[in-house]
Design an enzyme around this catalytic site. Structure first.
Site, PDB file in Angstrom:
ATOM      1  N   SER A  75       0.828  -1.200   0.000  1.00  0.00           N
ATOM      2  CA  SER A  75       0.000   0.000   0.000  1.00  0.00           C
ATOM      3  C   SER A  75       0.870   1.260   0.000  1.00  0.00           C
ATOM      4  O   SER A  75       1.668   1.461  -0.908  1.00  0.00           O
ATOM      5  CB  SER A  75      -0.964  -0.043   1.187  1.00  0.00           C
ATOM      6  OG  SER A  75      -1.998   0.900   1.054  1.00  0.00           O
ATOM      7  N   ASP A 240      -6.181  -3.990  -1.583  1.00  0.00           N
ATOM      8  CA  ASP A 240      -5.018  -3.576  -0.798  1.00  0.00           C
ATOM      9  C   ASP A 240      -4.258  -4.776  -0.228  1.00  0.00           C
ATOM     10  O   ASP A 240      -4.831  -5.629   0.446  1.00  0.00           O
ATOM     11  CB  ASP A 240      -5.501  -2.688   0.354  1.00  0.00           C
ATOM     12  CG  ASP A 240      -4.390  -1.900   0.997  1.00  0.00           C
ATOM     13  OD1 ASP A 240      -3.394  -2.518   1.407  1.00  0.00           O
ATOM     14  OD2 ASP A 240      -4.518  -0.663   1.090  1.00  0.00           O
TER      15      ASP A 240
END
Length: 377
Positions: A75, A240
């Site tokens: 991320s 994610d």
């Protein structure tokens, strides 16, 4: 808002920056390569806009004369890792990339539907039921398109690092260990229920690393569930990477019994420094109601594997950066907020480097510094 100037932090706190004596002390405690440079590998944790703190840590490492060799992240950590792998200097990141960045105007500029009405993005993950309801009404899988982010990142990377090809080329046996470079990005494949590491797992999707966009890999890794629209690789939906491994400290670990050539440092974002020891007595959080169980389940999925590895293999190599009460989706950061994160990143890296030593780390791993030949990774 005026353009953010990270260097102003040192004018505000004249004692923050490393002195010449401190730099000499740090370098004395690091392994030195044959080219007289100091190299480390690094793993950066995910954390949304809190990743601004990594810039302060990078500045500290640059001041200390430390260069990065192999980098990885999830991320926001993947964004930092990609920028480092692309060869951006800290000056370039501060002046041309992150300093001028308008998070809301450039990253959150495109909602997926006009039916999605929300207030401050910093509150969305705290008000999960309302966010879910908005998405159900709009029939969308995420509130914001990730395309503006990908466009922004591609615009900076395209002249330096378009695909993963350069890293495959630097794995040649003809190169010295310190000349080898690598970038790894963690994603979550919720269609196949698998954590994937790019570029090595691209073959699952019929993709070639030499042709796959680094910006796309990072865009996939930072797709915060329901906040950003998920990505797609063939028939798989990708979200994610932090859902399955938000802090992949294990990613560059040497095999058991093998002595590494250089240290692998983990850059970790914590609310307070008291949060650095998960699972200790008194650290259990009260869980109330069905919504509390759901939230705790999601949080556990993000950190359980990583916390297990940290307890077994922390080995004094994690730089814990306190980010206070700033949330991952607080895209309306003020310049004062950014200053605070930057200062915290620099201070945490400085404190860590001043007390850390390569020989001590090797002994923690069971090696006498000169007793075992180092393995090339």
């Amino acid at each position: 808002m005026t353009t953010w100037n990270p260097s102003a932090v040192f004018a505000q706190d004249t004692t923050l920056r490393l002195t010449s004596a401190e730099i000499a002390h740090i370098q004395q405690n690091l392994p030195i390569a044959d080219d007289d440079q100091y190299y480390v590998d690094a793993v950066f944790e995910g954390g949304g806009v809190k990743g601004t703190a990594f810039l302060g840590a990078l500045r500290c490492f640059a001041d200390a004369g430390i260069k990065f060799r192999k980098v990885a992240g999830t991320s926001a950590g993947a964004i930092t890792a990609a920028m480092v792998a692309a060869g951006f200097t800290v000056d370039q990141l501060e002046q041309n990339v992150l300093g001028p960045l308008d998070y809301e105007g450039q990253i959150l500029s495109q909602k997926t539907s006009w039916l999605i009405w929300n207030g401050s993005p910093s509150d969305d993950l705290k008000q999960f039921p309302w966010m879910l309801l908005r998405l159900m009404i709009a029939r969308r899988r995420g509130q914001y398109s990730a395309e503006p982010f990908k466009k922004w990142l591609s615009g900076h990377l395209e002249q330096k690092l378009s695909t993963f090809a350069p890293f495959l080329q630097t794995q040649s046996a003809d190169l010295e260990w310190y000349q080898k470079r690598d970038l790894k990005v963690v994603i979550s494949d919720i269609s196949c229920q698998e954590m994937r590491v790019l570029p090595e797992d691209l073959h699952f999707y019929g993709q070639e690393p030499t042709e796959f966009s680094v910006a796309e890999a990072v865009r996939l890794s930072m797709s915060i569930p329901l906040f950003f629209e998920p990505g797609q690789l063939q028939d798989s939906t990708i979200i994610d990477g932090g859902v399955l491994s938000n802090f992949p400290l294990w990613i560059y670990d040497a095999e058991p019994g093998q002595k590494p050539r250089c240290p692998t440092f983990g850059f970790r974002l914590v609310e307070t420094l008291e949060d650095c020891e998960p699972g200790t007595p008194g650290s259990a959080k009260p869980i109330r109601g069905a919504l509390g169980i759901l939230r705790a389940m999601v949080e556990t999925m993000q950190v359980a594997r990583d916390n297990h590895h940290i307890r077994k293999n922390e080995l004094g190599r994690i730089i814990n950066i306190a980010t206070g009460n700033i949330s991952a989706t607080q895209f309306d950061l003020t310049n004062a907020d950014k200053d605070s994160l930057y200062r915290s990143g620099y201070a945490a890296a400085k404190a860590f480097l001043l007390k850390w030593s390569w020989e001590g780390h090797l002994r923690d791993r069971g090696f006498e510094p000169a007793a075992v030949p180092a393995v090339v990774r």
